[in-house]
Design an enzyme around this catalytic site. Structure first.
Site, PDB file in Angstrom:
ATOM      1  N   TRP A 171       0.786  -1.203  -0.033  1.00 49.31           N
ATOM      2  CA  TRP A 171      -0.097   0.131  -0.012  1.00 49.31           C
ATOM      3  C   TRP A 171       0.964   1.348   0.053  1.00 49.31           C
ATOM      4  O   TRP A 171       1.894   1.275   0.674  1.00 49.31           O
ATOM      5  CB  TRP A 171      -0.860   0.058   1.157  1.00 49.31           C
ATOM      6  CG  TRP A 171      -2.147   0.957   1.051  1.00 49.31           C
ATOM      7  CD1 TRP A 171      -2.619   1.419   0.154  1.00 49.31           C
ATOM      8  CD2 TRP A 171      -3.032   1.251   2.268  1.00 49.31           C
ATOM      9  NE1 TRP A 171      -3.661   2.375   0.351  1.00 49.31           N
ATOM     10  CE2 TRP A 171      -3.749   2.279   1.633  1.00 49.31           C
ATOM     11  CE3 TRP A 171      -3.048   1.029   3.489  1.00 49.31           C
ATOM     12  CZ2 TRP A 171      -4.998   2.588   2.440  1.00 49.31           C
ATOM     13  CZ3 TRP A 171      -3.930   1.793   4.469  1.00 49.31           C
ATOM     14  CH2 TRP A 171      -4.970   2.321   3.680  1.00 49.31           C
ATOM     15  N   TYR A 205      -4.390   0.423  -4.945  1.00 50.50           N
ATOM     16  CA  TYR A 205      -3.232   0.688  -4.523  1.00 50.50           C
ATOM     17  C   TYR A 205      -2.643   1.719  -5.563  1.00 50.50           C
ATOM     18  O   TYR A 205      -1.862   0.825  -6.561  1.00 50.50           O
ATOM     19  CB  TYR A 205      -2.292  -0.171  -3.584  1.00 50.50           C
ATOM     20  CG  TYR A 205      -2.694  -0.995  -2.455  1.00 50.50           C
ATOM     21  CD1 TYR A 205      -3.582  -0.687  -1.866  1.00 50.50           C
ATOM     22  CD2 TYR A 205      -1.980  -2.114  -2.393  1.00 50.50           C
ATOM     23  CE1 TYR A 205      -4.268  -1.214  -0.823  1.00 50.50           C
ATOM     24  CE2 TYR A 205      -2.394  -3.146  -1.244  1.00 50.50           C
ATOM     25  CZ  TYR A 205      -3.718  -2.395  -0.369  1.00 50.50           C
ATOM     26  OH  TYR A 205      -4.146  -3.307   0.557  1.00 50.50           O
ATOM     27  N   GLN A 250      -8.142 -11.541   4.749  1.00 49.55           N
ATOM     28  CA  GLN A 250      -7.359 -10.705   5.272  1.00 49.55           C
ATOM     29  C   GLN A 250      -7.946  -9.347   5.998  1.00 49.55           C
ATOM     30  O   GLN A 250      -8.622  -8.617   5.749  1.00 49.55           O
ATOM     31  CB  GLN A 250      -6.417  -9.986   4.043  1.00 49.55           C
ATOM     32  CG  GLN A 250      -5.285  -9.142   4.223  1.00 49.55           C
ATOM     33  CD  GLN A 250      -4.660  -8.707   3.069  1.00 49.55           C
ATOM     34  OE1 GLN A 250      -4.622  -7.323   2.606  1.00 49.55           O
ATOM     35  NE2 GLN A 250      -4.140  -9.573   2.194  1.00 49.55           N
TER      36      GLN A 250
HETATM   37  P1  NDP Z   1       2.168  -1.329   8.133  1.00 55.44           P
HETATM   38  O1  NDP Z   1       1.543  -1.688   9.396  1.00 55.44           O
HETATM   39  O2  NDP Z   1       2.919  -2.362   7.303  1.00 55.44           O
HETATM   40  O3  NDP Z   1       3.320  -0.089   8.397  1.00 55.44           O
HETATM   41  C1  NDP Z   1       3.923   0.414   7.226  1.00 55.44           C
HETATM   42  C2  NDP Z   1       5.066   1.480   7.624  1.00 55.44           C
HETATM   43  O4  NDP Z   1       5.917   0.806   8.733  1.00 55.44           O
HETATM   44  C3  NDP Z   1       5.582   2.044   6.618  1.00 55.44           C
HETATM   45  O5  NDP Z   1       5.715   3.380   7.235  1.00 55.44           O
HETATM   46  C4  NDP Z   1       7.103   1.263   6.883  1.00 55.44           C
HETATM   47  O6  NDP Z   1       8.109   2.422   6.582  1.00 55.44           O
HETATM   48  C5  NDP Z   1       7.349   1.073   8.203  1.00 55.44           C
HETATM   49  N1  NDP Z   1       7.960   0.158   8.705  1.00 55.44           N
HETATM   50  C6  NDP Z   1       8.076  -0.939   7.984  1.00 55.44           C
HETATM   51  N2  NDP Z   1       9.080  -1.992   8.575  1.00 55.44           N
HETATM   52  C7  NDP Z   1       9.571  -1.341   9.493  1.00 55.44           C
HETATM   53  C8  NDP Z   1      10.296  -1.501  10.656  1.00 55.44           C
HETATM   54  N3  NDP Z   1      11.016  -2.744  10.595  1.00 55.44           N
HETATM   55  N4  NDP Z   1      10.578  -0.531  11.626  1.00 55.44           N
HETATM   56  C9  NDP Z   1       9.975   0.516  11.614  1.00 55.44           C
HETATM   57  N5  NDP Z   1       9.085   0.826  10.697  1.00 55.44           N
HETATM   58  C10 NDP Z   1       8.858  -0.167   9.701  1.00 55.44           C
HETATM   59  O7  NDP Z   1       1.116  -0.851   7.257  1.00 55.44           O
HETATM   60  P2  NDP Z   1       0.054  -0.813   6.053  1.00 55.44           P
HETATM   61  O8  NDP Z   1      -0.731  -0.201   5.951  1.00 55.44           O
HETATM   62  O9  NDP Z   1       1.247  -0.886   4.745  1.00 55.44           O
HETATM   63  O10 NDP Z   1      -0.296  -2.375   6.084  1.00 55.44           O
HETATM   64  C11 NDP Z   1       0.640  -3.639   5.491  1.00 55.44           C
HETATM   65  C12 NDP Z   1      -0.112  -3.979   4.330  1.00 55.44           C
HETATM   66  O11 NDP Z   1      -1.027  -4.733   4.442  1.00 55.44           O
HETATM   67  C13 NDP Z   1      -0.293  -3.004   3.395  1.00 55.44           C
HETATM   68  O12 NDP Z   1       0.952  -2.367   2.719  1.00 55.44           O
HETATM   69  C14 NDP Z   1      -1.059  -3.713   2.244  1.00 55.44           C
HETATM   70  O13 NDP Z   1      -0.521  -4.367   1.332  1.00 55.44           O
HETATM   71  C15 NDP Z   1      -1.997  -4.465   3.213  1.00 55.44           C
HETATM   72  N6  NDP Z   1      -3.152  -3.797   3.710  1.00 55.44           N
HETATM   73  C16 NDP Z   1      -4.655  -4.205   3.209  1.00 55.44           C
HETATM   74  C17 NDP Z   1      -5.776  -3.678   3.714  1.00 55.44           C
HETATM   75  C18 NDP Z   1      -6.974  -4.361   3.431  1.00 55.44           C
HETATM   76  O14 NDP Z   1      -8.164  -3.669   3.466  1.00 55.44           O
HETATM   77  N7  NDP Z   1      -6.940  -5.602   2.990  1.00 55.44           N
HETATM   78  C19 NDP Z   1      -5.640  -2.470   4.391  1.00 55.44           C
HETATM   79  C20 NDP Z   1      -4.431  -2.201   4.846  1.00 55.44           C
HETATM   80  C21 NDP Z   1      -3.199  -2.532   4.455  1.00 55.44           C
HETATM   81  P3  NDP Z   1       9.044   2.361   5.127  1.00 55.44           P
HETATM   82  O15 NDP Z   1       7.985   1.905   4.066  1.00 55.44           O
HETATM   83  O16 NDP Z   1       9.383   3.647   4.886  1.00 55.44           O
HETATM   84  O17 NDP Z   1      10.063   1.522   5.211  1.00 55.44           O
END
Ligand code: NDP
Length: 273
Positions: free
Chosen positions: A19, A52, A158
């Protein structure tokens, strides 16, 4: 890395979300590199969606998996407003094109919309017969929705899950476990907000020479049947997330997390982002 049975395949308990990828051409190179680094480190499940960046994230994924499609378990999702008899095959075709592949391993209904579930499922089944998808599933379904769906061919649900958002533990998670339905946990890092500042996660992390984000991932995937899909672009985040696959929390640490983030004691409506 631990593995979980999903749609007949062994997939890593920690995969990769997408996302907010594909929104800015200037970041594209870093996003492609992050996904490729993740695959190399064992996070070979990639979750994306037509929503996305309106297809932009699928294009990033397509670029990242070019030449290594067979190493990856690919998940994408159809918009509810496309989840009709005619809309599903058209949306899937567009996704396949952007992803640069001829088959999606797991295709999900992103959330419930105006079309009857039977209609969407029928369209999924047709795609399966045609070999365009291997399996199908749902997202953002609460227990009642799954009861109504009542279909053993549904391969996953999911949903939102992290220490701050534990609502599914009251009924959805046990219900799914009883039926051997794996859960894909989205926002497993609570989008890197205040969760990662919590002192309890910090203390546990310190004990393991780990980070709060890694503790959150280890916690989300502590039991079989749950796959976490953190999204990361920063190379260090990708590395840490993959390494969290080797982190196991002790029962005392799990109890400390329970005290800091209590499990639900009654039904909560399914939270979504
Ligand atoms: P997350 O909980 O995965 O958080 C993502 C954030 O965490 C980004 O800012 C990233 O930074 C940061 N991050 C990643 N790894 C670390 C780490 N090891 N330490 C510190 N910060 C970290 O949120 P998402 O909303 O992205 O959820 C994950 C995935 O789930 C989405 O990308 C999507 O594919 C899915 N999703 C599905 C939904 C649905 O309705 N089915 C709704 C929401 C999400 P950076 O990128 O800068 O590294």
């Amino acid at each position: 890395m631990r593995y979980v049975k999903l749609a007949g395949s062994d997939v890593p308990a920690i995969g990769q979300g997408t996302w907010y990828m594909g929104e800015d051409p200037a970041r594209r190179g870093a996003e492609v590199a992050a996904l490729q680094q993740g695959i190399e480190l064992g996070m070979s499940l990639i979750d994306t969606a037509e929503m996305y960046a309106e297809g932009g994230a699928e294009e990033v994924v397509g670029q990242a998996i070019a030449g290594r499609r067979e190493q990856v378990f690919l998940v994408s999702k159809v918009y509810p407003h496309n989840a009709s008899q005619r809309g599903v095959p058209a949306a899937c075709e567009r996704s396949l094109k952007r992803l640069g592949t001829d088959v999606i391993d797991l295709y999900l209904l992103h959330w419930r919309g105006q079309y009857p579930l039977e209609e969407t499922v029928e369209a999924f089944e047709r795609l399966r017969e045609q070999g365009k998808i291997r399996r199908w599933g749902v997202s953002n379904f609460d227990t009642d929705d799954l009861r109504e769906l009542h279909n053993p061919d549904c391969a996953t649900n999911q949903v939102l899950y992290n220490p701050l958002q534990r609502g599914i533990e009251f009924d959805l998670l046990p219900w799914s476990r009883q039926r051997a339905l794996p859960i894909m946990a989205y926002c497993p890092l609570a989008q890197a907000g205040r969760l990662l500042q919590h002192p309890v996660l910090g203390e546990i992390a310190e004990r393991h020479g780990a980070t709060p984000a890694q503790v959150s991932l280890a916690w989300v995937t502590r039991d079989d049947g749950v796959i976490a899909i953190p999204k990361a672009v920063a190379p260090e985040h990708v590395r840490l997330n993959a390494a969290a696959g080797a982190l196991t929390l002790s029962s005392e640490e799990l109890r400390a997390i329970d005290r800091a983030f209590p499990a639900p004691t009654r039904k909560q409506h399914l939270a979504m982002v």
